[in-house]
Design a protein around this motif. Sequence first.
Motif, PDB file in Angstrom:
ATOM      1  N   THR A  45      30.155  45.294  38.095  1.00 36.45           N
ATOM      2  CA  THR A  45      30.278  44.341  39.199  1.00 36.45           C
ATOM      3  C   THR A  45      31.612  43.609  39.142  1.00 36.45           C
ATOM      4  O   THR A  45      32.277  43.426  40.175  1.00 36.45           O
ATOM      5  N   PHE A  46      32.019  43.213  37.967  1.00 31.96           N
ATOM      6  CA  PHE A  46      33.296  42.512  37.802  1.00 31.96           C
ATOM      7  C   PHE A  46      34.466  43.423  38.184  1.00 31.96           C
ATOM      8  O   PHE A  46      35.372  43.011  38.924  1.00 31.96           O
ATOM      9  N   ILE A  47      34.436  44.661  37.718  1.00 33.37           N
ATOM     10  CA  ILE A  47      35.507  45.609  38.038  1.00 33.37           C
ATOM     11  C   ILE A  47      35.559  45.858  39.541  1.00 33.37           C
ATOM     12  O   ILE A  47      36.645  45.887  40.146  1.00 33.37           O
ATOM     13  N   LEU A  48      34.414  46.037  40.142  1.00 36.13           N
ATOM     14  CA  LEU A  48      34.374  46.258  41.586  1.00 36.13           C
ATOM     15  C   LEU A  48      34.916  45.057  42.348  1.00 36.13           C
ATOM     16  O   LEU A  48      35.654  45.199  43.325  1.00 36.13           O
ATOM     17  N   ALA A  49      34.593  43.860  41.897  1.00 31.56           N
ATOM     18  CA  ALA A  49      35.110  42.653  42.549  1.00 31.56           C
ATOM     19  C   ALA A  49      36.621  42.548  42.424  1.00 31.56           C
ATOM     20  O   ALA A  49      37.303  42.125  43.358  1.00 31.56           O
ATOM     21  N   MET A  50      37.170  42.972  41.299  1.00 31.95           N
ATOM     22  CA  MET A  50      38.621  42.917  41.105  1.00 31.95           C
ATOM     23  C   MET A  50      39.329  43.981  41.964  1.00 31.95           C
ATOM     24  O   MET A  50      40.462  43.757  42.404  1.00 31.95           O
ATOM     25  N   LEU A  51      38.684  45.097  42.198  1.00 37.14           N
ATOM     26  CA  LEU A  51      39.298  46.175  42.978  1.00 37.14           C
ATOM     27  C   LEU A  51      39.117  46.012  44.487  1.00 37.14           C
ATOM     28  O   LEU A  51      39.798  46.671  45.261  1.00 37.14           O
ATOM     29  N   ALA A  52      38.230  45.134  44.875  1.00 37.41           N
ATOM     30  CA  ALA A  52      37.948  44.951  46.306  1.00 37.41           C
ATOM     31  C   ALA A  52      39.152  44.311  46.995  1.00 37.41           C
ATOM     32  O   ALA A  52      39.846  43.475  46.407  1.00 37.41           O
ATOM     33  N   PRO A  53      39.373  44.690  48.232  1.00 38.73           N
ATOM     34  CA  PRO A  53      40.477  44.065  48.953  1.00 38.73           C
ATOM     35  C   PRO A  53      40.180  42.581  49.229  1.00 38.73           C
ATOM     36  O   PRO A  53      39.040  42.200  49.462  1.00 38.73           O
ATOM     37  N   SER A  54      41.212  41.791  49.205  1.00 39.71           N
ATOM     38  CA  SER A  54      40.988  40.356  49.425  1.00 39.71           C
ATOM     39  C   SER A  54      41.206  39.959  50.867  1.00 39.71           C
ATOM     40  O   SER A  54      41.749  40.617  51.659  1.00 39.71           O
TER      41      SER A  54
END
Length: 54
Positions: A45-54
């Motif tokens: 979940t953390f990795i996915l949140a970091m890779l998500a576009p802002s």
Amino acid sequence: MGQFSLFRHYYDGGVPPVFKAAAAENGVSAADSTAYLGYTIAAATFILAMLAPS
């Protein structure tokens, strides 16, 4: 219907049966395998949140 009952026989909670079987084969207790699954989900979940576009 038989497949559902087979699934239900092997599925004993929130931990996926494949993950639980792999942990059991490697000598990990049921409680530890549940904890490891939680750590894995949190990290993903953390990795996915970091890779998500802002």
